[in-house]
Structures are given as C-alpha cells and as structure tokens.
Design a protein around this motif. Sequence first.
Motif, PDB file in Angstrom:
ATOM      1  N   ALA A   5      42.992  59.905  37.359  1.00 42.31           N
ATOM      2  CA  ALA A   5      41.539  59.969  37.209  1.00 42.31           C
ATOM      3  C   ALA A   5      40.838  59.512  38.474  1.00 42.31           C
ATOM      4  O   ALA A   5      39.842  60.112  38.910  1.00 42.31           O
ATOM      5  CB  ALA A   5      41.104  59.111  36.023  1.00 42.31           C
ATOM      6  N   VAL A   6      41.350  58.447  39.079  1.00 38.75           N
ATOM      7  CA  VAL A   6      40.754  57.933  40.314  1.00 38.75           C
ATOM      8  C   VAL A   6      40.853  58.967  41.432  1.00 38.75           C
ATOM      9  O   VAL A   6      39.874  59.234  42.146  1.00 38.75           O
ATOM     10  CB  VAL A   6      41.428  56.610  40.725  1.00 38.75           C
ATOM     11  CG1 VAL A   6      41.013  56.196  42.132  1.00 38.75           C
ATOM     12  CG2 VAL A   6      41.079  55.505  39.717  1.00 38.75           C
ATOM     13  N   GLN A   7      42.029  59.566  41.575  1.00 37.43           N
ATOM     14  CA  GLN A   7      42.207  60.568  42.621  1.00 37.43           C
ATOM     15  C   GLN A   7      41.356  61.813  42.351  1.00 37.43           C
ATOM     16  O   GLN A   7      40.816  62.414  43.294  1.00 37.43           O
ATOM     17  CB  GLN A   7      43.683  60.953  42.734  1.00 37.43           C
ATOM     18  CG  GLN A   7      44.003  61.952  43.841  1.00 37.43           C
ATOM     19  CD  GLN A   7      43.757  61.405  45.244  1.00 37.43           C
ATOM     20  OE1 GLN A   7      43.303  60.273  45.401  1.00 37.43           O
ATOM     21  NE2 GLN A   7      44.055  62.206  46.253  1.00 37.43           N
ATOM     22  N   ALA A   8      41.211  62.183  41.090  1.00 35.35           N
ATOM     23  CA  ALA A   8      40.385  63.341  40.753  1.00 35.35           C
ATOM     24  C   ALA A   8      38.941  63.115  41.187  1.00 35.35           C
ATOM     25  O   ALA A   8      38.309  64.000  41.772  1.00 35.35           O
ATOM     26  CB  ALA A   8      40.459  63.629  39.255  1.00 35.35           C
ATOM     27  N   SER A   9      38.404  61.926  40.912  1.00 31.80           N
ATOM     28  CA  SER A   9      37.029  61.643  41.317  1.00 31.80           C
ATOM     29  C   SER A   9      36.891  61.622  42.837  1.00 31.80           C
ATOM     30  O   SER A   9      35.891  62.110  43.383  1.00 31.80           O
ATOM     31  CB  SER A   9      36.572  60.298  40.730  1.00 31.80           C
ATOM     32  OG  SER A   9      36.385  60.403  39.335  1.00 31.80           O
ATOM     33  N   ARG A  10      37.885  61.072  43.495  1.00 30.61           N
ATOM     34  CA  ARG A  10      37.854  61.047  44.961  1.00 30.61           C
ATOM     35  C   ARG A  10      37.837  62.465  45.527  1.00 30.61           C
ATOM     36  O   ARG A  10      37.044  62.779  46.430  1.00 30.61           O
ATOM     37  CB  ARG A  10      39.049  60.259  45.490  1.00 30.61           C
ATOM     38  CG  ARG A  10      39.098  60.168  47.018  1.00 30.61           C
ATOM     39  CD  ARG A  10      40.299  59.403  47.505  1.00 30.61           C
ATOM     40  NE  ARG A  10      40.131  57.964  47.311  1.00 30.61           N
ATOM     41  CZ  ARG A  10      40.847  57.225  46.498  1.00 30.61           C
ATOM     42  NH1 ARG A  10      41.792  57.782  45.742  1.00 30.61           N
ATOM     43  NH2 ARG A  10      40.636  55.922  46.397  1.00 30.61           N
ATOM     44  N   LEU A  11      38.689  63.324  45.008  1.00 32.65           N
ATOM     45  CA  LEU A  11      38.771  64.698  45.514  1.00 32.65           C
ATOM     46  C   LEU A  11      37.517  65.499  45.153  1.00 32.65           C
ATOM     47  O   LEU A  11      37.063  66.338  45.944  1.00 32.65           O
ATOM     48  CB  LEU A  11      40.006  65.388  44.950  1.00 32.65           C
ATOM     49  CG  LEU A  11      41.354  64.846  45.432  1.00 32.65           C
ATOM     50  CD1 LEU A  11      42.496  65.562  44.710  1.00 32.65           C
ATOM     51  CD2 LEU A  11      41.505  65.000  46.936  1.00 32.65           C
ATOM     52  N   ALA A  12      36.966  65.247  43.965  1.00 30.31           N
ATOM     53  CA  ALA A  12      35.738  65.942  43.579  1.00 30.31           C
ATOM     54  C   ALA A  12      34.595  65.558  44.508  1.00 30.31           C
ATOM     55  O   ALA A  12      33.799  66.412  44.938  1.00 30.31           O
ATOM     56  CB  ALA A  12      35.386  65.611  42.130  1.00 30.31           C
ATOM     57  N   ALA A  13      34.495  64.257  44.838  1.00 31.63           N
ATOM     58  CA  ALA A  13      33.462  63.816  45.772  1.00 31.63           C
ATOM     59  C   ALA A  13      33.679  64.419  47.153  1.00 31.63           C
ATOM     60  O   ALA A  13      32.716  64.813  47.836  1.00 31.63           O
ATOM     61  CB  ALA A  13      33.457  62.288  45.854  1.00 31.63           C
ATOM     62  N   ARG A  14      34.928  64.526  47.566  1.00 34.04           N
ATOM     63  CA  ARG A  14      35.229  65.131  48.869  1.00 34.04           C
ATOM     64  C   ARG A  14      34.766  66.575  48.909  1.00 34.04           C
ATOM     65  O   ARG A  14      34.210  67.027  49.917  1.00 34.04           O
ATOM     66  CB  ARG A  14      36.733  65.044  49.138  1.00 34.04           C
ATOM     67  CG  ARG A  14      37.170  65.581  50.498  1.00 34.04           C
ATOM     68  CD  ARG A  14      38.667  65.432  50.680  1.00 34.04           C
ATOM     69  NE  ARG A  14      39.081  64.032  50.516  1.00 34.04           N
ATOM     70  CZ  ARG A  14      40.359  63.651  50.470  1.00 34.04           C
ATOM     71  NH1 ARG A  14      41.332  64.552  50.534  1.00 34.04           N
ATOM     72  NH2 ARG A  14      40.649  62.370  50.337  1.00 34.04           N
ATOM     73  N   ARG A  15      34.989  67.281  47.817  1.00 36.86           N
ATOM     74  CA  ARG A  15      34.544  68.671  47.781  1.00 36.86           C
ATOM     75  C   ARG A  15      33.030  68.753  47.888  1.00 36.86           C
ATOM     76  O   ARG A  15      32.490  69.622  48.586  1.00 36.86           O
ATOM     77  CB  ARG A  15      35.009  69.343  46.491  1.00 36.86           C
ATOM     78  CG  ARG A  15      34.537  70.798  46.403  1.00 36.86           C
ATOM     79  CD  ARG A  15      35.019  71.485  45.146  1.00 36.86           C
ATOM     80  NE  ARG A  15      34.447  72.824  45.044  1.00 36.86           N
ATOM     81  CZ  ARG A  15      34.540  73.608  43.974  1.00 36.86           C
ATOM     82  NH1 ARG A  15      35.227  73.186  42.913  1.00 36.86           N
ATOM     83  NH2 ARG A  15      33.985  74.786  43.954  1.00 36.86           N
ATOM     84  N   MET A  16      32.339  67.862  47.196  1.00 30.28           N
ATOM     85  CA  MET A  16      30.883  67.890  47.264  1.00 30.28           C
ATOM     86  C   MET A  16      30.388  67.539  48.659  1.00 30.28           C
ATOM     87  O   MET A  16      29.385  68.095  49.137  1.00 30.28           O
ATOM     88  CB  MET A  16      30.291  66.919  46.233  1.00 30.28           C
ATOM     89  CG  MET A  16      30.521  67.334  44.783  1.00 30.28           C
ATOM     90  SD  MET A  16      29.968  69.024  44.432  1.00 30.28           S
ATOM     91  CE  MET A  16      28.234  68.919  44.889  1.00 30.28           C
ATOM     92  N   ALA A  17      31.082  66.617  49.345  1.00 24.91           N
ATOM     93  CA  ALA A  17      30.683  66.242  50.701  1.00 24.91           C
ATOM     94  C   ALA A  17      30.819  67.422  51.657  1.00 24.91           C
ATOM     95  O   ALA A  17      30.091  67.505  52.655  1.00 24.91           O
ATOM     96  CB  ALA A  17      31.531  65.065  51.183  1.00 24.91           C
ATOM     97  N   ARG A  18      31.730  68.315  51.353  1.00 22.37           N
ATOM     98  CA  ARG A  18      31.975  69.465  52.222  1.00 22.37           C
ATOM     99  C   ARG A  18      31.218  70.711  51.780  1.00 22.37           C
ATOM    100  O   ARG A  18      31.368  71.779  52.370  1.00 22.37           O
ATOM    101  CB  ARG A  18      33.475  69.772  52.256  1.00 22.37           C
ATOM    102  CG  ARG A  18      34.315  68.651  52.885  1.00 22.37           C
ATOM    103  CD  ARG A  18      35.802  68.928  52.757  1.00 22.37           C
ATOM    104  NE  ARG A  18      36.596  67.885  53.399  1.00 22.37           N
ATOM    105  CZ  ARG A  18      37.925  67.822  53.349  1.00 22.37           C
ATOM    106  NH1 ARG A  18      38.602  68.748  52.654  1.00 22.37           N
ATOM    107  NH2 ARG A  18      38.567  66.851  53.953  1.00 22.37           N
ATOM    108  N   ALA A  19      30.435  70.585  50.697  1.00 21.83           N
ATOM    109  CA  ALA A  19      29.701  71.744  50.179  1.00 21.83           C
ATOM    110  C   ALA A  19      28.681  72.239  51.202  1.00 21.83           C
ATOM    111  O   ALA A  19      28.073  71.457  51.937  1.00 21.83           O
ATOM    112  CB  ALA A  19      28.998  71.370  48.880  1.00 21.83           C
ATOM    113  N   VAL A  20      28.527  73.531  51.252  1.00 17.42           N
ATOM    114  CA  VAL A  20      27.568  74.151  52.161  1.00 17.42           C
ATOM    115  C   VAL A  20      26.172  74.014  51.570  1.00 17.42           C
ATOM    116  O   VAL A  20      25.952  74.344  50.405  1.00 17.42           O
ATOM    117  CB  VAL A  20      27.914  75.637  52.378  1.00 17.42           C
ATOM    118  CG1 VAL A  20      26.872  76.306  53.276  1.00 17.42           C
ATOM    119  CG2 VAL A  20      29.319  75.775  52.967  1.00 17.42           C
ATOM    120  N   PRO A  21      25.201  73.522  52.348  1.00 20.98           N
ATOM    121  CA  PRO A  21      23.830  73.406  51.833  1.00 20.98           C
ATOM    122  C   PRO A  21      23.327  74.752  51.323  1.00 20.98           C
ATOM    123  O   PRO A  21      23.512  75.784  51.953  1.00 20.98           O
ATOM    124  CB  PRO A  21      23.038  72.950  53.068  1.00 20.98           C
ATOM    125  CG  PRO A  21      24.051  72.245  53.921  1.00 20.98           C
ATOM    126  CD  PRO A  21      25.326  73.007  53.717  1.00 20.98           C
ATOM    127  N   GLY A  22      22.705  74.726  50.155  1.00 21.55           N
ATOM    128  CA  GLY A  22      22.191  75.948  49.564  1.00 21.55           C
ATOM    129  C   GLY A  22      23.206  76.678  48.704  1.00 21.55           C
ATOM    130  O   GLY A  22      22.862  77.618  47.994  1.00 21.55           O
TER     131      GLY A  22
END
Length: 240
Positions: free
Chosen positions: A110-127
Amino acid sequence: MVDSSKDHGRTFPDSSDGSDLEAPERVSLSVRARDAVRQRIVDGRYPQGARLVEREVAEELRMSRVPVREALRALVTEGLLELLPHSGVRVRRLERVDVEHLYEVWEPLAVQASRLAARRMARAVPGELSPLAPLQASLDRAERAAGDGDGAREVAAHTAFHENIVTLTGNPLLARTMERLSWQLQLLFGMRREPAHMRAQHEVMFRHIAQGDEEAAAASTLLHVRDSRAVAMRALFEAT
C-alpha cells in the motif's frame, strides 16, 4: 454447503476428460458464480466458518454444479474459502495470526502504491485529463454511504479507493499482486465499523497523491494502514 463426493469422489475433480471446460460459456458461468459467492462472503451472507454445500450454492445461484465447483476452487486459491479435512469447503475464519499476516503483506504494498501514484501525478503533463477521477469518486461514495449508515457500501468504497491507487500507478505487476489481497481486505474491513477518522486519512492520502508528493503520500499511507491494523485488532480480538 454440500460435499460432491457422491458424484466425483472429491470436491474438486480433475477436468482432464476432454470436456468443454474451456468454452466461453463455461468460463463465463464460472466467473459469475465466483463473483456471486465472493460477494456473499464479504457481505456476511455466508458467515465465517460456514460450510458451503456445492449443490445448495448451485440451487441458490440457479446454475449447474460444474461452474459452481470451479468457482469454489478459485475462491480456495484466493484465500476466502478453505478445504475441509475430508471433503467440502467452508468460509475461511480469520484468526489473529491471519490478520497479522495480511497487514504485514499489505503495508509495504500500500505504501509503495501511494508513492508510485504520487510519482505519476508529479510527471503528469499540464492540461492532461486527470486520472484522479476514480479516486475522488470512491471517496464521495464512502462519504455518502457513511451518511446513509450503509456499512457494506462504505466498505466497498474504501476498498475501491485502495484499488484505484494501485490502478493509478500503472504497474500491472503490482495490480496482479494486490488483486488477491483485495477481497481478503474487504472481508476484514466488513468485520468492524469504519471509524470516521479513517475516511479523513483517505482524504489526506488523496491530497498528497494529487500533489505528486511521493514521501508525504507514502507516510500518510503508512499511518493509515497501521491505524487500520490497530482498529482491526481491537475490534476483533480485544475480548479474546
């Protein structure tokens, strides 16, 4: 609910007789039977320790016994059912050690899943179309269910929240690993009331993931899982 030894000599016979077990119709019925039995387990209609009789389950689901037999076999593999010493199956009874083992495995995932999900959001393209909608929807469903006093629906929404975090990671191996745990967690969550502060913790996790803050997302998830474990242990075993 019945042992099928009169027909086959054991509950789960081999299927190597050249029959059409791989036909799409059979697979579909087996999946439907598995889903129906699984839901009855997690919502308590089949209580822990209850013996499931193949014939009776088939009659209840209005199916033949073969797809039901396959469904029961699959649920043994998933850990929701267990084989009886001589024949048949029963709903698995979660003992203290089972709950401890479940949290030992779930916590790092669960901890790693949240970390990876946040990483994906940090790399999301604006818009870019936000992938957060399912997470928000599960939070909204949990809030409505809590307001309605619908514990089963709230548990399902909380489970969906964690599943949606895993989906957000985009990691298929993590998703496959978590799939088996998901129903056991839902069974566990359904055995005790969900405190309001647990919903608030989900909101905090969501906010950190949405912000792309990996370490804050991981830390808030660790706190949540450990708090969930403490709640479960008190609710289920404090009197034992």
